[in-house]
Design a protein around this motif. Sequence first.
Motif, short mmCIF file in Angstrom:
data_model
loop_
_atom_site.label_atom_id
_atom_site.label_comp_id
_atom_site.label_asym_id
_atom_site.label_seq_id
_atom_site.Cartn_x
_atom_site.Cartn_y
_atom_site.Cartn_z
N ILE A 1 0.85 -1.20 0.00
CA ILE A 1 0.00 0.00 0.00
C ILE A 1 0.88 1.25 0.00
CG2 ILE A 1 -1.64 1.35 1.40
CD1 ILE A 1 -2.83 -1.42 2.25
N TRP A 2 1.93 1.24 0.83
CA TRP A 2 2.86 2.36 0.89
C TRP A 2 3.51 2.60 -0.48
CZ3 TRP A 2 4.11 6.44 3.61
CH2 TRP A 2 5.34 7.05 3.39
N ILE A 3 3.97 1.55 -1.11
CA ILE A 3 4.61 1.65 -2.43
C ILE A 3 3.62 2.22 -3.44
CG2 ILE A 3 5.57 0.30 -4.34
CD1 ILE A 3 6.75 -1.58 -2.10
N ALA A 4 2.41 1.70 -3.45
CA ALA A 4 1.38 2.17 -4.39
C ALA A 4 1.07 3.65 -4.16
CB ALA A 4 0.11 1.33 -4.26
N ASP A 5 0.96 4.06 -2.91
CA ASP A 5 0.69 5.47 -2.59
C ASP A 5 1.81 6.38 -3.09
OD1 ASP A 5 -1.71 4.75 -1.41
OD2 ASP A 5 -0.97 4.98 0.66
N VAL B 1 4.01 11.68 0.98
CA VAL B 1 2.86 10.80 1.23
C VAL B 1 2.47 10.81 2.70
CG1 VAL B 1 2.09 8.40 1.15
CG2 VAL B 1 3.29 9.38 -0.80
N SER B 2 3.46 10.89 3.59
CA SER B 2 3.19 10.90 5.03
C SER B 2 3.40 12.27 5.67
CB SER B 2 4.07 9.87 5.73
OG SER B 2 5.44 10.24 5.60
N THR C 1 8.94 8.17 -2.19
CA THR C 1 9.14 9.35 -3.01
C THR C 1 9.55 10.47 -2.06
OG1 THR C 1 7.49 8.65 -4.63
CG2 THR C 1 7.97 11.01 -4.51
N LEU C 2 10.51 11.29 -2.48
CA LEU C 2 11.02 12.37 -1.63
C LEU C 2 10.74 13.71 -2.29
CD1 LEU C 2 14.54 10.81 -0.98
CD2 LEU C 2 12.49 10.57 0.45
N GLN C 3 10.51 14.74 -1.49
CA GLN C 3 10.33 16.08 -2.02
C GLN C 3 11.24 17.04 -1.25
OE1 GLN C 3 6.27 17.31 -2.39
NE2 GLN C 3 6.83 19.02 -3.71
N PHE C 4 12.06 17.76 -1.99
CA PHE C 4 12.98 18.72 -1.40
C PHE C 4 12.68 20.10 -1.96
CE2 PHE C 4 15.33 14.71 -1.29
CZ PHE C 4 15.79 14.70 0.02
N THR C 5 12.64 21.08 -1.07
CA THR C 5 12.59 22.48 -1.48
C THR C 5 13.87 23.09 -0.94
OG1 THR C 5 10.18 22.47 -1.29
CG2 THR C 5 11.26 24.62 -1.38
N PHE C 6 14.66 23.65 -1.84
CA PHE C 6 15.96 24.17 -1.41
C PHE C 6 16.34 25.41 -2.18
CE2 PHE C 6 16.82 21.03 -4.70
CZ PHE C 6 17.71 21.68 -5.53
N GLN D 1 3.25 9.91 -9.96
CA GLN D 1 2.53 9.99 -11.25
C GLN D 1 1.66 11.23 -11.31
OE1 GLN D 1 4.40 7.73 -13.34
NE2 GLN D 1 2.51 8.28 -14.36
N GLU D 2 0.97 11.56 -10.22
CA GLU D 2 0.12 12.75 -10.20
C GLU D 2 0.95 14.01 -10.42
OE1 GLU D 2 -1.94 12.47 -6.46
OE2 GLU D 2 -3.41 11.04 -7.27
N LYS D 3 2.09 14.10 -9.75
CA LYS D 3 2.96 15.27 -9.91
C LYS D 3 3.55 15.33 -11.32
CE LYS D 3 2.33 17.10 -6.00
NZ LYS D 3 1.62 18.38 -5.94
N LYS D 4 3.82 14.18 -11.88
CA LYS D 4 4.37 14.10 -13.24
C LYS D 4 3.38 14.68 -14.26
CE LYS D 4 6.73 10.55 -15.95
NZ LYS D 4 6.98 9.12 -16.03
N GLU D 5 2.10 14.57 -13.95
CA GLU D 5 1.05 15.02 -14.87
C GLU D 5 0.48 16.38 -14.52
OE1 GLU D 5 -1.66 11.72 -14.62
OE2 GLU D 5 -0.17 10.32 -15.42
#
Length: 180
Positions: A38-42, A102-103, A169-174, A48-52
Amino acid sequence: MKSINMILYWVIAMVIGLSACGDDDEKTIPAHTEEEKIWIADNQKYFQEKKEDVEDDGQLLYQRLVVDEDTLLYRVLETSQIDSFPEIDADVKVSMLGVIPVSQTVIVGNKDGNPIDQTLKLDSPNLIKGLAALLPKIRKGERVDAIIPYQLGYGDRNYSNPYIPLCSTLQFTFTVKSFD
């Protein structure tokens, strides 16, 4: 007996045929617990959503950078007129906030979710591939939002310090402050 052989051939054909199926956009990930699946799918869904994601004018919100057959997403939030980029062996000083989107878990930053200043060595084997590939393309003074898939982050295993679950998936703002 003939019908049993036919059933066995059919089962073998189905197993071989179904195991060969895959999605071109996603890597095959080893089987895990139901919670991990479930974690992997999320995480894959978020990426994918961000990619689009598109802007009001229909342009993609994020630029794409392909690294070793995987793609990371990034967008420049604040541009810089300084036409200087860090070298591949530079020490880059950044103000950075890193989260697992995701979390909403902060992995780089203070407890309040604010960025912290740190120095990243671009040639360090400890720097994740996604940041190592993206930072040399960012000018001094630019502020960037980057979304990095697990393949260019911490991979398909749990990472311990800070704790990052497998396939995150990781998100960085720098902001790149300086480099030498």
